[in-house]
Design a protein around this motif. Structure first.
Motif, short mmCIF file in Angstrom:
data_model
loop_
_atom_site.label_atom_id
_atom_site.label_comp_id
_atom_site.label_asym_id
_atom_site.label_seq_id
_atom_site.Cartn_x
_atom_site.Cartn_y
_atom_site.Cartn_z
N ALA A 65 -13.87 -23.19 -18.53
CA ALA A 65 -13.77 -22.47 -17.26
C ALA A 65 -15.14 -22.20 -16.68
O ALA A 65 -15.36 -22.31 -15.47
CB ALA A 65 -13.00 -21.16 -17.46
N ALA A 66 -16.10 -21.87 -17.54
CA ALA A 66 -17.45 -21.59 -17.07
C ALA A 66 -18.10 -22.84 -16.49
O ALA A 66 -18.75 -22.79 -15.43
CB ALA A 66 -18.30 -21.05 -18.22
N LEU A 67 -17.91 -23.98 -17.15
CA LEU A 67 -18.51 -25.22 -16.66
C LEU A 67 -17.87 -25.64 -15.34
O LEU A 67 -18.54 -26.15 -14.45
CB LEU A 67 -18.35 -26.32 -17.70
CG LEU A 67 -19.06 -26.08 -19.04
CD1 LEU A 67 -18.81 -27.24 -19.99
CD2 LEU A 67 -20.55 -25.85 -18.86
N ARG A 68 -16.57 -25.45 -15.20
CA ARG A 68 -15.88 -25.80 -13.95
C ARG A 68 -16.36 -24.93 -12.80
O ARG A 68 -16.38 -25.35 -11.64
CB ARG A 68 -14.36 -25.65 -14.09
CG ARG A 68 -13.73 -26.62 -15.08
CD ARG A 68 -12.21 -26.50 -15.10
NE ARG A 68 -11.64 -27.35 -14.06
CZ ARG A 68 -11.07 -26.90 -12.95
NH1 ARG A 68 -11.02 -25.61 -12.70
NH2 ARG A 68 -10.55 -27.74 -12.08
N THR A 69 -16.73 -23.70 -13.12
CA THR A 69 -17.22 -22.78 -12.09
C THR A 69 -18.59 -23.18 -11.59
O THR A 69 -18.96 -22.90 -10.45
CB THR A 69 -17.26 -21.34 -12.67
OG1 THR A 69 -15.93 -20.95 -13.02
CG2 THR A 69 -17.82 -20.36 -11.66
N ARG A 122 -14.51 -4.07 -14.44
CA ARG A 122 -14.60 -4.20 -12.97
C ARG A 122 -14.59 -5.65 -12.51
O ARG A 122 -13.80 -6.02 -11.65
CB ARG A 122 -15.83 -3.47 -12.41
CG ARG A 122 -15.82 -1.97 -12.63
CD ARG A 122 -16.64 -1.26 -11.60
NE ARG A 122 -18.06 -1.58 -11.68
CZ ARG A 122 -18.95 -1.23 -10.76
NH1 ARG A 122 -18.55 -0.58 -9.67
NH2 ARG A 122 -20.22 -1.53 -10.92
N LEU A 123 -15.46 -6.48 -13.06
CA LEU A 123 -15.52 -7.89 -12.65
C LEU A 123 -15.99 -8.70 -13.85
O LEU A 123 -17.06 -8.43 -14.40
CB LEU A 123 -16.48 -8.06 -11.47
CG LEU A 123 -16.46 -9.41 -10.76
CD1 LEU A 123 -15.14 -9.64 -10.06
CD2 LEU A 123 -17.61 -9.50 -9.76
N SER A 124 -15.19 -9.69 -14.24
CA SER A 124 -15.54 -10.49 -15.41
C SER A 124 -16.77 -11.35 -15.14
O SER A 124 -17.16 -11.58 -13.99
CB SER A 124 -14.37 -11.39 -15.81
OG SER A 124 -14.23 -12.46 -14.88
N GLY A 125 -17.34 -11.87 -16.22
CA GLY A 125 -18.51 -12.72 -16.08
C GLY A 125 -18.21 -13.99 -15.31
O GLY A 125 -19.03 -14.44 -14.50
N LEU A 126 -17.04 -14.59 -15.55
CA LEU A 126 -16.69 -15.82 -14.84
C LEU A 126 -16.49 -15.56 -13.35
O LEU A 126 -16.94 -16.35 -12.51
CB LEU A 126 -15.44 -16.45 -15.44
CG LEU A 126 -15.58 -16.97 -16.88
CD1 LEU A 126 -14.27 -17.61 -17.33
CD2 LEU A 126 -16.73 -17.96 -17.00
N ALA A 127 -15.83 -14.45 -13.02
CA ALA A 127 -15.64 -14.12 -11.61
C ALA A 127 -16.97 -13.82 -10.94
O ALA A 127 -17.22 -14.22 -9.79
CB ALA A 127 -14.68 -12.93 -11.47
N GLN A 159 -18.85 -15.80 -7.77
CA GLN A 159 -19.33 -15.12 -6.56
C GLN A 159 -20.82 -15.37 -6.35
O GLN A 159 -21.27 -15.58 -5.22
CB GLN A 159 -19.04 -13.63 -6.66
CG GLN A 159 -17.57 -13.28 -6.53
CD GLN A 159 -17.33 -11.78 -6.40
OE1 GLN A 159 -18.22 -11.03 -5.96
NE2 GLN A 159 -16.15 -11.32 -6.75
N ILE A 160 -21.59 -15.34 -7.42
CA ILE A 160 -23.03 -15.55 -7.30
C ILE A 160 -23.33 -16.95 -6.81
O ILE A 160 -24.16 -17.16 -5.92
CB ILE A 160 -23.72 -15.28 -8.66
CG1 ILE A 160 -23.68 -13.78 -8.98
CG2 ILE A 160 -25.17 -15.78 -8.64
CD1 ILE A 160 -24.10 -13.44 -10.39
#
Length: 237
Positions: A94-98, A59-64, A68-69
């Motif tokens: 990608a996680a750090l950029r988020t 449904r929604l990946s951890g990065l997405a 959002q959070i």
């Protein structure tokens, strides 16, 4: 009493992490979610201090979900650590950029997981700047759509004061707040004020994201300065 949200679509893994964390003194309520959409709803309702987030979920990946959070504008913003089975550089980057604070491998020993949780709650940085520097060098040129927060060096310098740019550069090179204060002949609290202000101006959500920004914008350059060893922990905001 830190509030924790554990997000994983595999019940046994999620239950194991929750059971382990409930043995740790000083942690508050622990909430569970089974996918990214549930994670966003749980973060909005429970306002956790720390989120342990699986990357691969339906449904929604951890990065997405993390993006959002962090966009909810919760105050204080939760520190998000992604959970992964493999040490995959592109996902860590990608996680750090988020705006995530770091990553953990699911197969790490229980005592290391507990130590990493405590380190993240106290330090806001679970990946050493030396590792972030290498990730930027390897992956920055592959990024097609830069995150909105990352501006060019000229745009950044138009928003920041000279001292804020100096502080950001020293953070990217791996100096702790105390070391920055000593180098600039100011107090620790002054360094923290500069760091919080520059992060607010640039819409940066974590210290790790600030390090990424410094290198991607050219404020800091790969190969410069002080290097920290890889591993959990780091200087705190």
């Amino acid at each position: 009493m830190a509030r924790i949200l554990v997000v994983d679509d595999q019940h046994l893994i999620r239950a194991g992490i929750v059971t382990l964390l409930r043995t740790v003194d000083g942690l508050g309520p622990i909430v569970e979610a089974s996918d990214g959409e549930e994670a966003v709803a749980a973060a909005r309702e429970h306002r956790p201090d720390l989120i342990l987030m699986d990357i691969y979920m339906p449904r929604l990946s951890g990065l997405a979900a993390a993006e959002q959070i962090l966009a909810l504008g919760l105050a204080p913003a939760p520190r998000i650590v992604v959970l992964t089975t493999f040490d995959e550089d592109e996902f860590v980057y990608a996680a750090l950029r988020t705006g995530c604070s770091g990553f953990l491998l699911k197969d790490m020993p229980p005592e290391q997981l507990i130590g990493a949780v405590n380190a993240t709650l106290s330090a806001d940085l679970l990946v050493a700047p030396a590792r972030i520097r290498r990730l930027v060098q390897k992956h920055a040129v592959q990024v097609q759509q830069p995150q909105q927060a990352v501006l060019s060096r000229s745009d950044a310098t138009s928003l920041l004061t000279g001292r804020e740019i100096e502080v950001l550069g020293l953070v990217a090179r791996g100096l702790a707040n105390e070391e920055i204060a000593e180098r600039l002949c100011v107090s620790d609290s002054t360094v923290k004020t500069h760091l919080h202000r520059l992060m607010a101006k640039l819409n940066l959500r974590s210290r790790a994201q600030a390090v990424v920004f410094a290198y991607e914008s050219g404020i800091a350059r790969v190969g410069e300065g002080h290097v920290l060893p890889d591993g959990p922990g780091g200087p705190g905001v």
